[in-house]
Scaffold this active site. Structure first.
Site, mmCIF file in Angstrom:
data_model
loop_
_atom_site.group_PDB
_atom_site.id
_atom_site.type_symbol
_atom_site.label_atom_id
_atom_site.label_comp_id
_atom_site.label_asym_id
_atom_site.label_seq_id
_atom_site.Cartn_x
_atom_site.Cartn_y
_atom_site.Cartn_z
ATOM 1 N N ALA A 153 13.078 -8.200 1.486
ATOM 2 C CA ALA A 153 13.504 -6.721 1.103
ATOM 3 C C ALA A 153 12.334 -5.766 1.881
ATOM 4 O O ALA A 153 12.875 -4.820 2.429
ATOM 5 C CB ALA A 153 13.470 -6.377 -0.365
ATOM 6 N N TYR A 154 11.317 -6.305 2.110
ATOM 7 C CA TYR A 154 10.295 -5.662 2.682
ATOM 8 C C TYR A 154 10.581 -5.482 4.266
ATOM 9 O O TYR A 154 10.484 -4.560 4.749
ATOM 10 C CB TYR A 154 8.934 -6.201 2.389
ATOM 11 C CG TYR A 154 7.769 -5.450 3.140
ATOM 12 C CD1 TYR A 154 7.681 -4.168 3.225
ATOM 13 C CD2 TYR A 154 6.643 -6.486 3.630
ATOM 14 C CE1 TYR A 154 6.629 -3.433 3.965
ATOM 15 C CE2 TYR A 154 5.658 -5.777 4.451
ATOM 16 C CZ TYR A 154 5.515 -4.322 4.624
ATOM 17 O OH TYR A 154 4.416 -3.793 5.252
#
Length: 251
Positions: A153-154
């Site tokens: 996600a990052y």
């Protein structure tokens, strides 16, 4: 190399603070932006104590379009323009994908790619009016991790920023605006907090840095960013500059 107006988001600590200190050391005017005014005040105190450059602290929530607009308006009203922008502040949506909540993922994009795009668009006309400028967007070697478990996600937010940088560099080169990604490793509170929570992973991770150490926020990251603004670098745009001791492969 003096009398430049710089905005640095997330300037209250870590890499943002290091970059702000490095620009102030050149005699520049640095607008310190961030959510926590007390942290910005500490950075300003450090700059004032050194007696080099000028600092102005402005409270700003990068997830708010209105707050970003006010940041740019205040900067231009007070100092007359903007020469350099450093998009540093961002919330990090770490965790395995099944555990990443929608709210955390949205916050990562609002504070990362969306804030980056908004602020770039806000400063663009002011830089063009002054005959050019430099924009730095902070990304991360997480984009190229060998094992993306817990970081997908990052990495998605940083990959989006990397693409926005390429687009802005292509579209605004005619205005003599250079746009660069910087991917740092530095002894920031964020990195220290991650290492404390993941000690075994951190030890293995740090061993893969060829230069054998984590960078210093001002000395290694801030001064490199300042150098990238120099006339010797005037032909460099649209690139990702790894300031990570040679760890990641950005080829």
């Amino acid at each position: 190399m003096t009398d430049r107006i710089i905005i640095v988001t997330g300037a209250g600590q870590g890499v943002g603070q290091g970059i702000a200190l490095a620009f102030a050391a050149q005699g520049d005017t640095v607008v310190l932006a961030g959510r926590t005014l007390s942290k910005l005040a500490e950075t300003k105190r450090m700059i004032d104590q050194r007696g080099q450059g000028t600092a102005r602290a402005i409270e700003c929530n990068v997830k708010s379009a209105a707050s970003l607009g006010e940041l740019v308006s205040q900067t231009v009203a007070e100092f007359g323009g903007i020469d350099i922008l450093v998009n540093n502040a961002q919330e990090v949506p770490n965790g395995e994908l099944l555990a990443v909540a929608d709210d955390a993922f949205i916050a990562g994009f609002e504070s990362g790619p969306l804030a980056t795009l908004r602020l770039m668009k806000l400063v663009q006309p002011h830089m063009a009016a002054r005959g050019g400028g430099v924009i730095f967007n902070l990304v991360s070697s997480v984009i190229h991790r060998w094992d993306m478990t817990g970081y997908g996600a990052y990495a998605a937010t940083k990959s989006a920023i990397q693409s926005l940088t390429r687009g802005a560099a292509a579209e605004w080169g005619k205005d003599k605006i250079r746009v660069l990604n910087v991917a740092p490793h530095a002894e920031s509170p964020g990195l220290k907090g991650w290492a404390e929570k993941n000690p075994d992973e951190a030890r293995a991770f740090f061993k893969t840095i060829p230069l054998g150490r984590v960078g210093q926020c001002e000395e290694d990251i801030g001064r490199a960013v300042v150098a990238l603004c120099g006339p010797e670098m005037a032909y460099l745009t649209g690139a990702t500059i790894p300031l990570d001791g040679g760890q990641a492969n950005f080829d």
